[in-house]
Design an enzyme around this catalytic site. Sequence first.
Site, short mmCIF file in Angstrom:
data_model
loop_
_atom_site.label_atom_id
_atom_site.label_comp_id
_atom_site.label_asym_id
_atom_site.label_seq_id
_atom_site.Cartn_x
_atom_site.Cartn_y
_atom_site.Cartn_z
N ASN A 9 29.18 -3.83 -19.07
CA ASN A 9 29.99 -3.75 -17.85
C ASN A 9 30.90 -2.54 -18.00
OD1 ASN A 9 31.78 -4.08 -15.75
ND2 ASN A 9 32.76 -5.91 -16.59
N LYS A 11 32.88 -1.27 -15.94
CA LYS A 11 34.14 -1.42 -15.19
C LYS A 11 34.45 -0.15 -14.40
CE LYS A 11 35.73 -4.67 -18.63
NZ LYS A 11 36.81 -5.51 -19.08
N HIS A 95 33.76 -12.14 -12.14
CA HIS A 95 34.43 -11.62 -13.35
C HIS A 95 35.93 -11.95 -13.26
CE1 HIS A 95 35.99 -8.87 -16.37
NE2 HIS A 95 34.77 -8.81 -16.86
N GLU A 97 38.46 -10.33 -13.93
CA GLU A 97 39.30 -9.27 -13.34
C GLU A 97 39.22 -9.31 -11.82
OE1 GLU A 97 37.71 -5.97 -15.58
OE2 GLU A 97 38.62 -6.79 -17.41
N GLU A 167 33.30 -16.03 -20.67
CA GLU A 167 34.24 -14.99 -21.04
C GLU A 167 35.66 -15.56 -21.05
OE1 GLU A 167 32.51 -10.85 -20.32
OE2 GLU A 167 33.56 -11.43 -18.51
N GLY A 173 39.03 -7.49 -23.45
CA GLY A 173 39.79 -6.25 -23.61
C GLY A 173 40.98 -6.37 -24.55
N SER A 213 35.65 -8.84 -26.08
CA SER A 213 35.82 -8.04 -27.30
C SER A 213 34.62 -8.12 -28.24
CB SER A 213 37.13 -8.42 -28.00
OG SER A 213 38.24 -8.17 -27.15
C1 PEP Z 1 34.15 -7.78 -19.86
O1 PEP Z 1 34.83 -7.11 -19.13
O2 PEP Z 1 33.24 -8.49 -19.37
C2 PEP Z 1 34.40 -7.76 -21.30
C3 PEP Z 1 33.86 -8.67 -22.05
O3 PEP Z 1 35.21 -6.75 -21.76
P1 PEP Z 1 35.52 -6.38 -23.32
O4 PEP Z 1 34.20 -6.35 -24.02
O5 PEP Z 1 36.17 -5.04 -23.26
O6 PEP Z 1 36.41 -7.44 -23.83
#
Ligand code: PEP
Length: 257
Positions: A9, A11, A95, A97, A167, A173, A213
């Site tokens: 992703n 972003k 997601h 976000e 997630e 992040g 992460s």
């Molecule tokens: C994500 O945005 O789906 C995600 C898992 O981000 P990160 O790997 O940066 O934690």
Amino acid sequence: MRKPVVVGNWKMNLTLGQAVLLAREIRLRLGTYDSVEVGVCPPFPLITAVQAVLSDTKIGVGAQNMHYERNGAFTGEVSAEMLKSIGVKYVIIGHSERRKYFGETDEGVRKKLGTALDYGFVPILCVGETLEEREAGKENDVVVKQMESALEGFSSTHLHNLIIAYEPVWAIGTGKTATPETAQSMHSIIREFLMKKFGASFGYSIRIQYGGSVRPENISGLMVKEDIDGALVGGDSLNGERFAEIVMRSGTAKGGK
Ligand code: PEP
């Protein structure tokens, strides 16, 4: 057997030139790698350029969001019809976000999922609890409620393409990955929910990704767990070498090449 699936992703990152360079690097490293299904989700304006680079590979290109209406007066939005017309494969739905910054509700997520299924996309449905919810011991209830609400009214036939991404919001992040045990525990709850609601063989067949992460250093420990079938990768999907390592270590952990 569920084929492992790792999706990047990107972003709201990268310019056109940077996206093409990253796609080329991913093509070079993963273009012929077959033990894991691989996808990348660039920002909307970069999708076609990335598709052009990856066109002769099995690497799928996806979108990070879409509107649930077919078309119309929704300034600034992107429809399923548009994404279909350019050959998008995956659509990330719900997601955290989007839920946090753009007011996406469980109801909106359900509508988007319906539209994504109608158009034949592979939806990646994101669920996960916040830190406060986990500290209050509510994580299982929160995730099950998100699943119930998103999947209400659909049949297993309709949902056969579905991918779930667990997630935990506190892991996205932040550099704080869930331990393999914590992730596996939630993945098994998600799978039990799917089995109960749609039948054992359906629940067994659905792939559940972990996201939060994910790094080359922690992916193997996660992927050896029974119900972890892949990863949704944010930060490290912007680095071709690290993303490829995550993909290949996922394959190895599941017994592939
Ligand atoms: C994500 O945005 O789906 C995600 C898992 O981000 P990160 O790997 O940066 O934690």
